[in-house]
Scaffold this motif. Structure first.
Motif, PDB file in Angstrom:
ATOM      1  N   ASN A 149       0.413  -1.215   0.298  1.00 39.75           N
ATOM      2  CA  ASN A 149      -0.364  -0.100  -0.042  1.00 39.75           C
ATOM      3  C   ASN A 149       0.820   0.883  -0.168  1.00 39.75           C
ATOM      4  OD1 ASN A 149      -2.975  -0.997  -0.053  1.00 39.75           O
ATOM      5  ND2 ASN A 149      -1.244  -2.003   1.521  1.00 39.75           N
ATOM      6  N   PHE A 150       2.093   1.395   0.420  1.00 40.64           N
ATOM      7  CA  PHE A 150       3.061   2.420   0.757  1.00 40.64           C
ATOM      8  C   PHE A 150       3.724   1.880   0.833  1.00 40.64           C
ATOM      9  CE2 PHE A 150      -0.969   3.442   3.135  1.00 40.64           C
ATOM     10  CZ  PHE A 150      -1.433   4.686   2.260  1.00 40.64           C
ATOM     11  N   PRO A 151       4.567   1.491  -0.970  1.00 45.24           N
ATOM     12  CA  PRO A 151       6.196   0.750  -0.934  1.00 45.24           C
ATOM     13  C   PRO A 151       7.023   1.697  -0.669  1.00 45.24           C
ATOM     14  CG  PRO A 151       4.762   1.108  -3.206  1.00 45.24           C
ATOM     15  CD  PRO A 151       3.636   1.103  -1.813  1.00 45.24           C
ATOM     16  N   GLU A 152       6.548   2.975  -0.630  1.00 45.00           N
ATOM     17  CA  GLU A 152       8.009   4.284  -1.425  1.00 45.00           C
ATOM     18  C   GLU A 152       7.919   4.913   0.221  1.00 45.00           C
ATOM     19  OE1 GLU A 152       3.916   5.576  -3.918  1.00 45.00           O
ATOM     20  OE2 GLU A 152       4.511   4.586  -2.188  1.00 45.00           O
ATOM     21  N   PHE A 153       7.492   4.298   1.585  1.00 45.90           N
ATOM     22  CA  PHE A 153       7.779   4.269   2.836  1.00 45.90           C
ATOM     23  C   PHE A 153       8.794   3.624   2.546  1.00 45.90           C
ATOM     24  CE2 PHE A 153       3.460   5.044   4.944  1.00 45.90           C
ATOM     25  CZ  PHE A 153       3.883   6.141   4.865  1.00 45.90           C
ATOM     26  N   GLU A 154       9.584   2.774   2.212  1.00 44.22           N
ATOM     27  CA  GLU A 154      11.331   2.204   2.362  1.00 44.22           C
ATOM     28  C   GLU A 154      11.244   1.625   3.595  1.00 44.22           C
ATOM     29  OE1 GLU A 154      13.607   4.551   0.609  1.00 44.22           O
ATOM     30  OE2 GLU A 154      12.461   5.364  -1.375  1.00 44.22           O
ATOM     31  N   LEU A 155      10.095   1.584   4.609  1.00 41.81           N
ATOM     32  CA  LEU A 155      10.479   0.912   5.600  1.00 41.81           C
ATOM     33  C   LEU A 155      10.444  -0.768   5.898  1.00 41.81           C
ATOM     34  CD1 LEU A 155       8.038   1.867   8.417  1.00 41.81           C
ATOM     35  CD2 LEU A 155      10.319   2.743   8.287  1.00 41.81           C
ATOM     36  N   ASN A 156      11.284  -1.807   6.445  1.00 45.31           N
ATOM     37  CA  ASN A 156      11.898  -3.267   6.292  1.00 45.31           C
ATOM     38  C   ASN A 156      11.664  -3.683   7.727  1.00 45.31           C
ATOM     39  OD1 ASN A 156      15.394  -3.364   6.777  1.00 45.31           O
ATOM     40  ND2 ASN A 156      14.798  -1.741   5.478  1.00 45.31           N
ATOM     41  N   LEU A 157      11.671  -5.085   7.104  1.00 41.50           N
ATOM     42  CA  LEU A 157      11.674  -5.679   8.393  1.00 41.50           C
ATOM     43  C   LEU A 157      13.025  -5.711   9.693  1.00 41.50           C
ATOM     44  CD1 LEU A 157       9.540  -7.724  10.004  1.00 41.50           C
ATOM     45  CD2 LEU A 157      11.324  -9.640   9.399  1.00 41.50           C
ATOM     46  N   GLU A 158      13.870  -5.350   9.250  1.00 42.47           N
ATOM     47  CA  GLU A 158      15.223  -5.197   9.986  1.00 42.47           C
ATOM     48  C   GLU A 158      14.853  -3.618  11.062  1.00 42.47           C
ATOM     49  OE1 GLU A 158      20.391  -4.997   8.986  1.00 42.47           O
ATOM     50  OE2 GLU A 158      18.941  -5.212   7.663  1.00 42.47           O
ATOM     51  N   ASP A 159      15.206  -2.943   9.926  1.00 35.55           N
ATOM     52  CA  ASP A 159      14.331  -1.245  10.484  1.00 35.55           C
ATOM     53  C   ASP A 159      13.386  -1.404  11.660  1.00 35.55           C
ATOM     54  OD1 ASP A 159      15.340  -0.186   8.496  1.00 35.55           O
ATOM     55  OD2 ASP A 159      13.971  -0.023   7.386  1.00 35.55           O
ATOM     56  N   CYS A 160      12.139  -2.211  12.040  1.00 37.43           N
ATOM     57  CA  CYS A 160      11.631  -2.496  13.136  1.00 37.43           C
ATOM     58  C   CYS A 160      11.702  -3.258  14.030  1.00 37.43           C
ATOM     59  CB  CYS A 160      11.097  -2.706  12.696  1.00 37.43           C
ATOM     60  SG  CYS A 160       9.009  -1.935  10.952  1.00 37.43           S
ATOM     61  N   SER A 161      12.596  -4.979  13.736  1.00 40.32           N
ATOM     62  CA  SER A 161      13.433  -5.784  14.480  1.00 40.32           C
ATOM     63  C   SER A 161      13.933  -5.109  15.755  1.00 40.32           C
ATOM     64  CB  SER A 161      12.964  -7.174  14.047  1.00 40.32           C
ATOM     65  OG  SER A 161      14.615  -6.610  13.476  1.00 40.32           O
ATOM     66  N   LYS A 162      15.436  -3.985  14.835  1.00 37.86           N
ATOM     67  CA  LYS A 162      16.427  -3.954  15.690  1.00 37.86           C
ATOM     68  C   LYS A 162      16.013  -2.695  16.484  1.00 37.86           C
ATOM     69  CE  LYS A 162      19.856  -5.980  12.894  1.00 37.86           C
ATOM     70  NZ  LYS A 162      20.958  -6.204  12.093  1.00 37.86           N
ATOM     71  N   GLY A 163      14.365  -1.798  15.723  1.00 36.78           N
ATOM     72  CA  GLY A 163      14.826  -0.892  16.552  1.00 36.78           C
ATOM     73  C   GLY A 163      15.408   0.454  16.066  1.00 36.78           C
ATOM     74  N   ARG A 164      15.448   0.668  14.948  1.00 37.12           N
ATOM     75  CA  ARG A 164      16.448   1.228  14.193  1.00 37.12           C
ATOM     76  C   ARG A 164      15.898   3.125  13.717  1.00 37.12           C
ATOM     77  NH1 ARG A 164      20.226  -0.651   9.426  1.00 37.12           N
ATOM     78  NH2 ARG A 164      18.353  -0.488   8.636  1.00 37.12           N
ATOM     79  N   VAL A 165      16.865   4.017  13.975  1.00 41.06           N
ATOM     80  CA  VAL A 165      16.278   5.161  13.819  1.00 41.06           C
ATOM     81  C   VAL A 165      16.897   5.984  11.972  1.00 41.06           C
ATOM     82  CG1 VAL A 165      16.070   7.536  13.620  1.00 41.06           C
ATOM     83  CG2 VAL A 165      15.955   5.798  16.163  1.00 41.06           C
ATOM     84  N   VAL A 166      16.614   5.238  11.137  1.00 40.64           N
ATOM     85  CA  VAL A 166      17.488   5.446   9.337  1.00 40.64           C
ATOM     86  C   VAL A 166      17.651   7.058   9.114  1.00 40.64           C
ATOM     87  CG1 VAL A 166      17.787   5.640   7.266  1.00 40.64           C
ATOM     88  CG2 VAL A 166      16.788   3.612   8.878  1.00 40.64           C
ATOM     89  N   LYS A 167      18.714   8.255   9.103  1.00 35.44           N
ATOM     90  CA  LYS A 167      19.038   9.271   9.008  1.00 35.44           C
ATOM     91  C   LYS A 167      19.881   9.288   8.157  1.00 35.44           C
ATOM     92  CE  LYS A 167      19.196  10.614  14.397  1.00 35.44           C
ATOM     93  NZ  LYS A 167      19.621  10.847  15.419  1.00 35.44           N
ATOM     94  N   LYS A 168      20.215  10.524   7.371  1.00 38.61           N
ATOM     95  CA  LYS A 168      20.636  11.154   6.614  1.00 38.61           C
ATOM     96  C   LYS A 168      20.692  12.636   6.016  1.00 38.61           C
ATOM     97  CE  LYS A 168      19.976   7.669   2.290  1.00 38.61           C
ATOM     98  NZ  LYS A 168      19.145   7.403   1.011  1.00 38.61           N
ATOM     99  N   GLY A 169      21.603  13.094   6.237  1.00 43.91           N
ATOM    100  CA  GLY A 169      22.226  14.118   5.911  1.00 43.91           C
ATOM    101  C   GLY A 169      21.049  15.574   4.522  1.00 43.91           C
TER     102      GLY A 169
END
Length: 565
Positions: free
Chosen positions: A335-355
């Motif tokens: 439904n929202f592939p543009e979010f680019e969330l994946n299982l590894e992001d969630c299972s590790k509780g990751r905060v993804v940052k970019k400049g």
């Protein structure tokens, strides 16, 4: 000519003397009423063998050392701090119900209005300010919680905050919750009596939908439960604003089931044609989302890191899924592939940052955790670092965080050009915020008249508009309030109509106030029908039965409607 000047001076002098006399009499009258009120409270306390020292623990006069502290703690929107309208003659902080009873009866004896506060998040401050002499009943000490997991219920006193309630539930069970609000310091008394929604709204409805009994003190000082108050009274206090009818002492609430693991996420985007396409897709599909998924959007205008730098309007998508991350990710990919969330992001509780060009920006975050951690997440805390004790920690309001808010309900998707208008107006303000909260799910299956809260089937989502500022002088406040009125006016073509609906818990006196100049009920309809639609008429009939002389009144209290039966 000189005679005219002398006559004019004489008139001015006499007028000044009369005015001074009136002010003096008023001051003496207030002082006398204050003393009479304290004597009344002391007399009633003596029947319970309470000493004057004990009385001072819950009766706080303006000259007491903790008076100002109590007021500051109570006013979460500090626009009215140090104003006469927010200066009660006495602050009552009851430990037991007899102290509330005495306050009500003594206030009536001396024609004092009362204001009732549980958490202090009243946007217009109507729960802690008044234009005439008044007594403030602050329920923050009334915070007993009794949880019965076997029956999946709890009795909570109305001074209990949402954070305290969630914390106590989590101490006893990791598969139970309550569908209350999102902010820990909000009081349960006001939130539930106005409806109350949070991340479980699509699965379980409002907080008020999950109340099964209550204890209320009426205008005569009687303590009533659901059986003794009757179904009309019980109907009115669940979403109709309890302080119009009496003092809510306790709620009996129904606990709900949640999985052992839930998943929360946020995805940030800049305001752009691509992000607006996502907003449009969200609008068109939100009513068909799984009931286990709550997803909201917020527009905000964070200040740039570089002074004088270009402002970036953010469009953020934030949600809670009642289940594990793998199922959420599967749904989002479709439904929202543009979010680019994946299982590894969630299972590790990751905060993804970019400049970013001007500042480091967070693109996405995702966490899988027990439901209680989501209370930290939606309070803006880091759920991996913040202890759960944050939920029960007293929080003083920021003295420079002044605000104005409004609300809307949306029944058809808003066209993309409306968000261009929003962007243009946001660039004129420093700290604006708009929240779009998903509706649907169970809300579509509950009748508009089940409780006074009527905004059910047919609504796609609710909008909350907010603006904050740092300096509270008259010109500064006026500027930001006028901005809020402009954006509200610009959005009128795109939201609900006949009436343009609003949410009671986001009180807005711009919608209208009670007036004694002509028919009380008719004047109150200007705001009442926006909050309650057709339920406003029934609320006014209930008010006439339970408080016929309108003791519990304020600028937007339910008016009594007396009619022949």
């Amino acid at each position: 000519m000189q005679r005219k000047k002398r006559d004019k001076l004489r008139i001015v002098t006499i007028s000044s003397l009369i005015l001074a006399l009136i002010v003096s009499c008023f001051a003496r009258s207030n002082k006398a009423v204050h003393e009479d009120f304290l004597n009344c409270m002391s007399t009633k306390a003596s029947f319970l063998n309470r000493t004057s020292v004990q009385l001072q623990k819950y009766v706080h006069s303006q000259n007491s050392s903790d008076y100002k502290i109590l007021l500051r703690y109570g006013e979460k929107n500090p626009r009215w701090i140090n104003t006469s309208s927010a200066s009660p003659l006495v602050v009552i902080t009851p430990n037991d119900e007899f102290q509330i009873q005495h306050t009500i009866l003594c206030s009536q004896n001396f024609d004092l209005q009362v204001r009732i506060k549980s958490g202090g998040h009243d946007y217009e401050g109507l729960s802690y300010r008044c234009q005439t002499p008044f007594v403030l009943i602050d329920l923050y000490k009334m915070k007993r919680i009794k949880i019965d997991l076997k029956r999946e219920t709890a009795w909570i006193q109305t001074g209990v905050t949402l954070g305290q309630l969630y914390y106590e539930i989590a101490n006893k069970s990791n598969v139970h919750a309550f569908p209350g609000g999102l902010y820990p310091s909000v009081g349960s008394g006001g939130l539930i009596s106005g409806g109350g929604f949070g991340t479980l709204v699509r699965k379980y409805g409002l907080a008020a939908d999950n109340v099964i009994d209550a204890r209320v003190m009426d205008v005569n000082g009687r303590i009533l439960d659901r059986k003794t108050m009757g179904e009309d009274f019980f109907w009115a206090i669940r979403g109709g604003g309890g302080s119009s009818f009496g003092v809510i002492l306790e709620w009996k609430i129904k606990l709900v089931r949640v999985p052992e693991s839930v998943t929360a996420f946020t995805v940030w985007r800049k305001h752009s044609p691509k992000s607006i396409k996502l907003v449009q897709r969200w609008q068109k599909r939100v009513n068909k989302f799984p009931e286990d998924l709550f997803m909201r959007i917020y527009f905000q205008n964070p200040e740039p890191i570089i002074p004088g730098g270009k402002r970036i309007i953010q469009v953020s998508f934030q949600g809670l899924y009642l289940g594990t991350a793998d199922k959420l990710i599967e749904w989002l990919h479709h439904n929202f592939p543009e979010f680019e969330l994946n299982l590894e992001d969630c299972s590790k509780g990751r905060v993804v940052k970019k400049g970013c060009k001007q500042r480091p920006c967070i693109l996405k975050e995702c966490f899988e955790f027990p439901w209680i951690k989501s209370a930290l997440f939606f309070a803006g805390r880091d759920p991996t670092k913040e202890p759960l004790e944050y939920l029960v920690k007293p929080n003083l309001p920021a003295t420079n965080n002044f605000m104005k808010a409004k609300s809307d309900f949306v029944t058809t998707p808003i066209p993309a050009e409306a968000w261009t208008i929003v962007k243009k107006l946001f660039l004129e303000e420093d700290r604006p915020l708009i929240l779009l909260d998903a509706w649907g799910g169970k809300m579509n299956r509950i009748s508009e008249s089940e409780i006074p809260f009527p905004h059910r089937k047919g609504n796609l989502y609710k909008i909350e508009y907010m603006v904050f500022w740092n300096r509270n002088d008259e010109e500064e406040s006026k500027k930001h309030i006028e901005w809020m009125r402009r954006i509200y006016s610009e959005m009128e073509p795109f939201v609900s109509k006949s009436p343009r609906a609003s949410y009671l818990n986001y009180r807005d006196i711009d919608l209208g106030m009670n007036s004694q100049d002509y028919d009380y009920y008719i004047s109150s309809s200007s705001w009442g029908e926006k909050y309650f639609k057709d339920n406003f008429h029934r609320l006014a009939l209930v008010k006439a039965k339970v408080d016929p002389h309108n003791f519990f009144r304020f600028e937007q209290s339910i008016p009594p409607l007396h009619q022949e039966l």
